[in-house]
Each structure stands twice: as structure tokens, then as C-alpha cells.
Write a protein that holds these residues in place. Structure first.
Motif, PDB file in Angstrom:
ATOM      1  N   PRO A 370      -1.221   2.250  12.052  1.00 36.42           N
ATOM      2  CA  PRO A 370      -2.071   1.634  11.014  1.00 36.42           C
ATOM      3  C   PRO A 370      -1.578   1.964   9.614  1.00 36.42           C
ATOM      4  O   PRO A 370      -2.340   2.390   8.746  1.00 36.42           O
ATOM      5  N   TRP A 371      -0.289   1.795   9.395  1.00 36.27           N
ATOM      6  CA  TRP A 371       0.345   2.080   8.114  1.00 36.27           C
ATOM      7  C   TRP A 371       0.975   0.802   7.582  1.00 36.27           C
ATOM      8  O   TRP A 371       1.240  -0.144   8.331  1.00 36.27           O
ATOM      9  N   ALA A 372       1.256   0.787   6.263  1.00 32.15           N
ATOM     10  CA  ALA A 372       1.871  -0.389   5.645  1.00 32.15           C
ATOM     11  C   ALA A 372       2.840   0.058   4.567  1.00 32.15           C
ATOM     12  O   ALA A 372       2.747   1.181   4.046  1.00 32.15           O
ATOM     13  N   ILE A 373       3.764  -0.805   4.232  1.00 34.71           N
ATOM     14  CA  ILE A 373       4.757  -0.503   3.193  1.00 34.71           C
ATOM     15  C   ILE A 373       4.821  -1.659   2.216  1.00 34.71           C
ATOM     16  O   ILE A 373       4.717  -2.825   2.599  1.00 34.71           O
ATOM     17  N   ASN A 374       4.946  -1.340   0.931  1.00 34.79           N
ATOM     18  CA  ASN A 374       5.156  -2.332  -0.118  1.00 34.79           C
ATOM     19  C   ASN A 374       6.505  -2.103  -0.774  1.00 34.79           C
ATOM     20  O   ASN A 374       6.986  -0.969  -0.857  1.00 34.79           O
ATOM     21  N   GLN A 375       7.085  -3.174  -1.272  1.00 36.76           N
ATOM     22  CA  GLN A 375       8.371  -3.105  -1.964  1.00 36.76           C
ATOM     23  C   GLN A 375       8.218  -3.652  -3.375  1.00 36.76           C
ATOM     24  O   GLN A 375       7.540  -4.661  -3.598  1.00 36.76           O
ATOM     25  N   LEU A 376       8.829  -2.969  -4.341  1.00 34.66           N
ATOM     26  CA  LEU A 376       8.899  -3.457  -5.710  1.00 34.66           C
ATOM     27  C   LEU A 376      10.359  -3.381  -6.132  1.00 34.66           C
ATOM     28  O   LEU A 376      10.830  -2.337  -6.610  1.00 34.66           O
ATOM     29  N   GLY A 377      11.089  -4.438  -5.906  1.00 35.17           N
ATOM     30  CA  GLY A 377      12.499  -4.459  -6.269  1.00 35.17           C
ATOM     31  C   GLY A 377      13.274  -3.427  -5.483  1.00 35.17           C
ATOM     32  O   GLY A 377      13.383  -3.494  -4.255  1.00 35.17           O
ATOM     33  N   ALA A 378      13.804  -2.418  -6.186  1.00 38.66           N
ATOM     34  CA  ALA A 378      14.679  -1.420  -5.575  1.00 38.66           C
ATOM     35  C   ALA A 378      13.926  -0.238  -4.986  1.00 38.66           C
ATOM     36  O   ALA A 378      14.553   0.699  -4.510  1.00 38.66           O
ATOM     37  N   ARG A 379      12.604  -0.255  -5.002  1.00 31.08           N
ATOM     38  CA  ARG A 379      11.833   0.852  -4.459  1.00 31.08           C
ATOM     39  C   ARG A 379      10.845   0.341  -3.420  1.00 31.08           C
ATOM     40  O   ARG A 379      10.394  -0.814  -3.472  1.00 31.08           O
ATOM     41  N   ALA A 380      10.524   1.213  -2.479  1.00 33.50           N
ATOM     42  CA  ALA A 380       9.557   0.878  -1.441  1.00 33.50           C
ATOM     43  C   ALA A 380       8.755   2.133  -1.130  1.00 33.50           C
ATOM     44  O   ALA A 380       9.238   3.259  -1.286  1.00 33.50           O
ATOM     45  N   GLU A 381       7.520   1.935  -0.688  1.00 40.96           N
ATOM     46  CA  GLU A 381       6.675   3.087  -0.370  1.00 40.96           C
ATOM     47  C   GLU A 381       5.644   2.708   0.672  1.00 40.96           C
ATOM     48  O   GLU A 381       5.011   1.658   0.582  1.00 40.96           O
ATOM     49  N   TYR A 382       5.498   3.588   1.673  1.00 41.04           N
ATOM     50  CA  TYR A 382       4.482   3.337   2.679  1.00 41.04           C
ATOM     51  C   TYR A 382       3.224   4.127   2.360  1.00 41.04           C
ATOM     52  O   TYR A 382       3.249   5.143   1.664  1.00 41.04           O
ATOM     53  N   ARG A 383       2.124   3.613   2.877  1.00 41.17           N
ATOM     54  CA  ARG A 383       0.810   4.225   2.704  1.00 41.17           C
ATOM     55  C   ARG A 383       0.149   4.259   4.065  1.00 41.17           C
ATOM     56  O   ARG A 383       0.369   3.382   4.902  1.00 41.17           O
ATOM     57  N   PHE A 384      -0.699   5.264   4.282  1.00 36.58           N
ATOM     58  CA  PHE A 384      -1.312   5.438   5.588  1.00 36.58           C
ATOM     59  C   PHE A 384      -2.571   4.580   5.693  1.00 36.58           C
ATOM     60  O   PHE A 384      -3.692   5.062   5.898  1.00 36.58           O
ATOM     61  N   ALA A 385      -2.373   3.284   5.531  1.00 36.25           N
ATOM     62  CA  ALA A 385      -3.468   2.314   5.620  1.00 36.25           C
ATOM     63  C   ALA A 385      -2.860   0.948   5.919  1.00 36.25           C
ATOM     64  O   ALA A 385      -1.723   0.669   5.544  1.00 36.25           O
ATOM     65  N   ARG A 386      -3.625   0.117   6.612  1.00 36.26           N
ATOM     66  CA  ARG A 386      -3.232  -1.272   6.831  1.00 36.26           C
ATOM     67  C   ARG A 386      -4.476  -2.119   6.836  1.00 36.26           C
ATOM     68  O   ARG A 386      -5.382  -1.826   7.633  1.00 36.26           O
ATOM     69  N   PRO A 387      -4.563  -3.123   5.989  1.00 37.61           N
ATOM     70  CA  PRO A 387      -3.535  -3.598   5.052  1.00 37.61           C
ATOM     71  C   PRO A 387      -3.339  -2.623   3.888  1.00 37.61           C
ATOM     72  O   PRO A 387      -4.134  -1.695   3.708  1.00 37.61           O
ATOM     73  N   TYR A 388      -2.278  -2.865   3.125  1.00 40.16           N
ATOM     74  CA  TYR A 388      -1.964  -1.993   1.999  1.00 40.16           C
ATOM     75  C   TYR A 388      -3.098  -2.050   0.982  1.00 40.16           C
ATOM     76  O   TYR A 388      -3.645  -3.119   0.711  1.00 40.16           O
ATOM     77  N   PRO A 389      -3.478  -0.914   0.386  1.00 41.40           N
ATOM     78  CA  PRO A 389      -4.566  -0.910  -0.598  1.00 41.40           C
ATOM     79  C   PRO A 389      -4.297  -1.858  -1.766  1.00 41.40           C
ATOM     80  O   PRO A 389      -3.148  -2.067  -2.172  1.00 41.40           O
ATOM     81  N   LYS A 390      -5.378  -2.398  -2.340  1.00 44.51           N
ATOM     82  CA  LYS A 390      -5.280  -3.375  -3.416  1.00 44.51           C
ATOM     83  C   LYS A 390      -5.567  -2.780  -4.796  1.00 44.51           C
ATOM     84  O   LYS A 390      -5.414  -3.462  -5.800  1.00 44.51           O
ATOM     85  N   ASN A 391      -6.026  -1.524  -4.843  1.00 46.86           N
ATOM     86  CA  ASN A 391      -6.260  -0.889  -6.142  1.00 46.86           C
ATOM     87  C   ASN A 391      -6.030   0.611  -6.016  1.00 46.86           C
ATOM     88  O   ASN A 391      -5.786   1.137  -4.918  1.00 46.86           O
ATOM     89  N   GLY A 392      -6.120   1.310  -7.143  1.00 48.37           N
ATOM     90  CA  GLY A 392      -5.805   2.720  -7.160  1.00 48.37           C
ATOM     91  C   GLY A 392      -6.773   3.582  -6.371  1.00 48.37           C
ATOM     92  O   GLY A 392      -6.363   4.540  -5.703  1.00 48.37           O
ATOM     93  N   THR A 393      -8.051   3.268  -6.439  1.00 41.82           N
ATOM     94  CA  THR A 393      -9.044   4.064  -5.719  1.00 41.82           C
ATOM     95  C   THR A 393      -8.851   3.939  -4.216  1.00 41.82           C
ATOM     96  O   THR A 393      -8.916   4.931  -3.476  1.00 41.82           O
ATOM     97  N   GLU A 394      -8.584   2.730  -3.735  1.00 47.09           N
ATOM     98  CA  GLU A 394      -8.304   2.533  -2.314  1.00 47.09           C
ATOM     99  C   GLU A 394      -7.033   3.270  -1.909  1.00 47.09           C
ATOM    100  O   GLU A 394      -6.974   3.876  -0.831  1.00 47.09           O
TER     101      GLU A 394
END
Length: 453
Positions: A370-394
Motif C-alpha cells: 500500500p505504498w506509492a511513488i511520485n516523480q518530479l523530473g529528476a527526483r522521485a520519492e515513495y510514501r507509505f500510502a496509496r494513493p499518494y497524498p494530495k497535501n502536506g498534512t496527508e
């Protein structure tokens, strides 16, 4: 989806911690000897570590780091963006050595011709007309805030909840459980209550941003165009356009901080997403590892500021620093922008990051995590949530320190270094698909042990 057995996680972490300590006696001894350093480290944030002590650096080159115990790492942290150009790139080293040796004059309080070249190149990339230099992006943000307050006559700055703008006092504000702005937990020695200077709105929340602006006392909205220090939280369609429309509606300026989002491309998200800011801040990566920062102003805003004869922009007015714009930093910026972080280099870096992201996504699907990863150009980062959070608090709620520490330890023990503050992987121009494959092999092995596959 599979859930993580916490007992198994604790056992695996204990094993990896013991292996980490046993393999690094020199780093352990160096940390224990550091009695004259606050927190035993040169800067207290170096204590953000998954092991019992920090890994001590011996040398670094390209996208490789070696510690004093002789271990080699594929470096996906790259100084948390500061070395996005790679460590000690030959072009930067040559420019720095020439300034130090042949030319001399590291700090003179005199301009060099390189500065105009750098300003012109930053204008080409980020669409701002005038530039001023600092030593860090934190300083550039502080000075930009001072300028917008002076020019607008308004006091408040609006930020995204869980944003990252360095240690800028005003930015340590979040949206509380009741929807109102409150101090970010852990803020050290705030000079004034942060709600006197700032308001927060959730990322991707235009109605919330409008409520923050509707008071009529906001000088500027200062944002990362994507959150980057709490995972990578990307804008939903129309969000950034809506931010610009609202700032104009409420007569507030828009400051874009590209210090981390520079990974999106040669002109950061400002160009990639066609944003129209009034000021742009950038730092870290543009100096190839040499301390530097910069802020850019639109021609209109620069003229308004320079026309104010009541503002001391030359001496003690609060905008500047003796070492800012020094010849060494400027030479490093020119070499980095002209020869390393070029348009062509970004194409390669982004392609490598896409390969990284696709591989991690495949692992998450294969093991039903239940994890997800986002990419921003040359960087990527996974988060322990799926779907990926939509704001900072999430995104903050999706943090899992125990799980993160295990993964960082497991990777470090097998020669892979991620950013210690989060699960971010950044691609340098010299990062290869073979480097990414090495990460994925180790990462999959960690997952298998976690889920008992």
C-alpha cells in the motif's frame, strides 16, 4: 494489500542496526570523539540518521560516496539536491580552482563579469528579469520576504502546510485540526508567534488559499510549486493556475521557491508548468556544491523596489550579506549552469528518474504494497500510502519512521544511499540505469524480508 508485521520489522531493524555498527568502527569512533560539536555534528540536522551514528565522509565523486571505513555507496541523496550536478564535477572543480589559484580573490565585495552571465542564464531559464545572489536559498527567501513587505505595505505571508523554505521563521506554519493556522510542531525559539506573520493553506486547496488571502493583508504567497520535503506532492490540474489567479484577485505577489523543484527541468516548474511568478528563489544545485542562492525579480517589481528612496538597499537595510555574490560562488554557478546542468543533461536525468519510478512502481504492484511513488523530473520519492497524498498534512500522516529507518539501513548496508530526511532519490547527470537496477535489487530484497516472501 499486504500490511507490515511490526514485530518482524523490529527484528529486521535490530539486525540491520547491528550490522551497520559492526561495519563502521571508524565512523562510530569519530562520532564518539566529537565532544566539542553541538549534538556531536557540524550541524544538528546531520543527526537525522537511521543508524546509531552518521556515516562519516572520506571522499565523493560523481554519484559515488566513500566513507572513512572504506565503504562505497551509489548516492541517490546528492546532498539533498545540493549536489544534483554530481560531486566535484570536473567543470566546477576547474572553475573553482582557477578562481582560488590563478585569479585569486574569494571575497572582495567587488562584482565579477561572471555574475551578469549567470543572471542572464537564470533569466532565460526562469523568466525573471533581474537577479540578486545570496549564500543560501534560506537567505534568498528571507530577503524576498523583506522586499515584498516593503513594496506592498502588507505584513502577512501565506505558505503551504508542511512546505520547505529552509529555516525561514515565517514558513514554520501549518494548518491545524480546526482548519486554522498554527505553529509547526518543533519550531525552535520563534521570535514572534508565527500566526502574527503568516498563514497556512493546504496544498491543492484553492478555497483554503482564498480564505487565507481574503483578509486583505497578505503581501505574498511563497510556495514550492510542488511540496518536496514531505514526500513529493504534485499539483492537481489547474491548481497552480488557480494560485496565480487568486494572488492577482487579492493583490498579493507570488514567490516561487525552486530550490528543490529545479529537478523538474532546466527552468524548474516555473518553465515546465508555465507559472507567472513575481519573484523566484533558487539555491543549492546551481552552485554545483558550492554554497549559493539567488532570487529573481520581474522587471516591474525590481523597478518598484529601486524607485523607493526610503529603503536602504545598499547598506544596513536587511537585504544582503558580505559574502553574498562572492567571486567563488559566482564562478561555480556559471560552470554548473553552462557545462553541467544543461538542457541536454536534464533530459537524461529525467529519463533515468522515470526508469527508477517505473521500477519501484512495479515492485509495489508485485508485492501488493500500500505504498506509492511520485516523480518530479529528476527526483522521485515513495510514501507509505496509496494513493499518494494530495497535501502536506496527508503526507505527514503517511510517515512511518520505523519503516523508513529499516529501509535506509538495509540500503546503506548494501551500498545504496537515499536522502536521510525522506525517501527521495535524485538522479545526477552521471547516474546510470545500472545504478538504478542496483537500487531495485536491494530494495526488492528488503521488501521480500519485510513481507516474508
Amino acid at each position: 494489500m499486504i500490511s507490515i508485521d511490526r514485530t518482524r520489522l523490529a527484528e529486521l531493524t535490530e539486525r540491520e542496526s547491528a550490522a551497520f555498527i559492526a561495519a563502521r568502527p571508524k565512523s562510530k569512533a569519530a562520532y564518539e570523539r566529537a565532544e566539542h560539536l553541538f549534538g556531536r555534528v557540524p550541524m544538528t540536522w546531520m543527526n537525522k540518521k537511521s543508524g546509531a551514528f552518521p556515516i562519516y565522509l572520506d571522499r565523493a565523486q560523481g554519484n559515488r560516496v566513500w566513507d572513512i571505513d572504506g565503504h562505497e555507496y551509489i548516492d541517490f541523496a546528492l546532498g539533498d539536491t545540493g549536489s544534483m550536478a554530481g560531486h566535484s564535477h570536473p567543470a566546477v572543480v576547474e572553475a573553482v580552482q582557477r578562481r582560488i589559484g590563478e585569479l585569486g580573490g574569494l571575497t572582495t565585495m567587488l562584482p565579477t563579469e561572471d555574475a551578469e552571465w549567470v543572471g542572464a542564464e537564470l533569466s532565460r531559464r526562469f523568466k525573471m528579469d533581474r537577479w540578486s545572489f545570496s549564500l543560501t536559498a534560506t537567505d534568498a527567501n528571507r530577503w524576498a520576504i523583506r522586499l515584498v513587505r516593503a513594496i506592498t505595505g502588507k505584513s502577512k505571508i501565506v505558505f503551504h502546510s508542511y512546505c520547505y523554505h529552509g529555516s525561514v521563521d515565517e514558513s514554520l506554519v501549518v494548518v491545524g485540526p480546526d482548519g486554522e493556522s498554527m505553529p509547526r510542531p518543533g519550531n525552535v525559539g520563534a521570535p514572534v508567534p508565527v500566526t502574527e506573520t503568516s498563514r497556512a493553506a493546504e496544498y491543492n486547496d484553492l478555497p483554503g488559499l482564498e480564505r487565507a488571502l481574503a483578509h486583505g493583508d497578505v503581501a505574498a504567497v511563497l510556495i514550492e510549486p510542488a511540496l518536496t520535503n514531505i514526500g513529493i506532492v504534485l499539483p492537481e490540474p489547474g491548481y497552480l493556475e488557480g494560485v496565480r489567479e487568486l494572488t492577482r484577485k487579492y493583490d498579493a505577489l507570488l514567490i516561487i521557491d525552486e530550490t528543490h523543484t529545479f529537478s523538474a527541468g532546466p527552468g524548474g516548474m516555473t518553465t515546465a508548468y508555465d507559472i507567472e511568478p513575481d519573484l523566484v528563489v533558487i539555491g543549492k544545485a546551481i552552485g554545483g556544491g558550492i554554497p549559493t542562492g539567488a532570487y529573481g525579480l520581474s522587471a516591474e517589481f525590481a523597478e518598484r523596489a529601486l524607485a523607493r528612496t526610503d529603503l536602504d538597499l545598499v547598506d544596513m537595510g536587511g537585504v544582503g550579506g558580505t559574502l553574498a555574490g562572492n567571486p567563488l560562488s559566482v564562478a561555480a554557478m556559471r560552470a554548473t549552469l553552462e557545462q553541467v546542468l544543461t538542457d541536454e543533461a536534464f533530459a537524461t536525468m529525467i529519463d533515468t528518474a522515470t526508469y527508477f519510478t517505473d521500477g519501484v512502481n512495479a515492485l509495489f504492484d508485485r508485492y501488493d504494497l500500500p505504498w506509492a511513488i511520485n516523480q518530479l523530473g529528476a527526483r522521485a520519492e515513495y510514501r507509505f500510502a496509496r494513493p499518494y497524498p494530495k497535501n502536506g498534512t496527508e503526507a505527514a500522516a503517511a510517515a512511518d519512521a520505523e519503516l523508513e529507518d529499516f529501509l535506509h539501513l538495509y540500503l546503506a548496508n548494501r551500498g545504496i544511499m537515499l536522502t536521510p530526511f525522506h525517501n527521495m532519490a535524485l538522479m545526477a547527470p552521471m547516474t546510470t540505469r545500472a545504478d538504478v537496477d542496483a537500487h531495485h535489487t536491494v530494495f526488492e530484497a528488503a521488501i521480500k524480508e519485510l513481507v516474508g516472501a
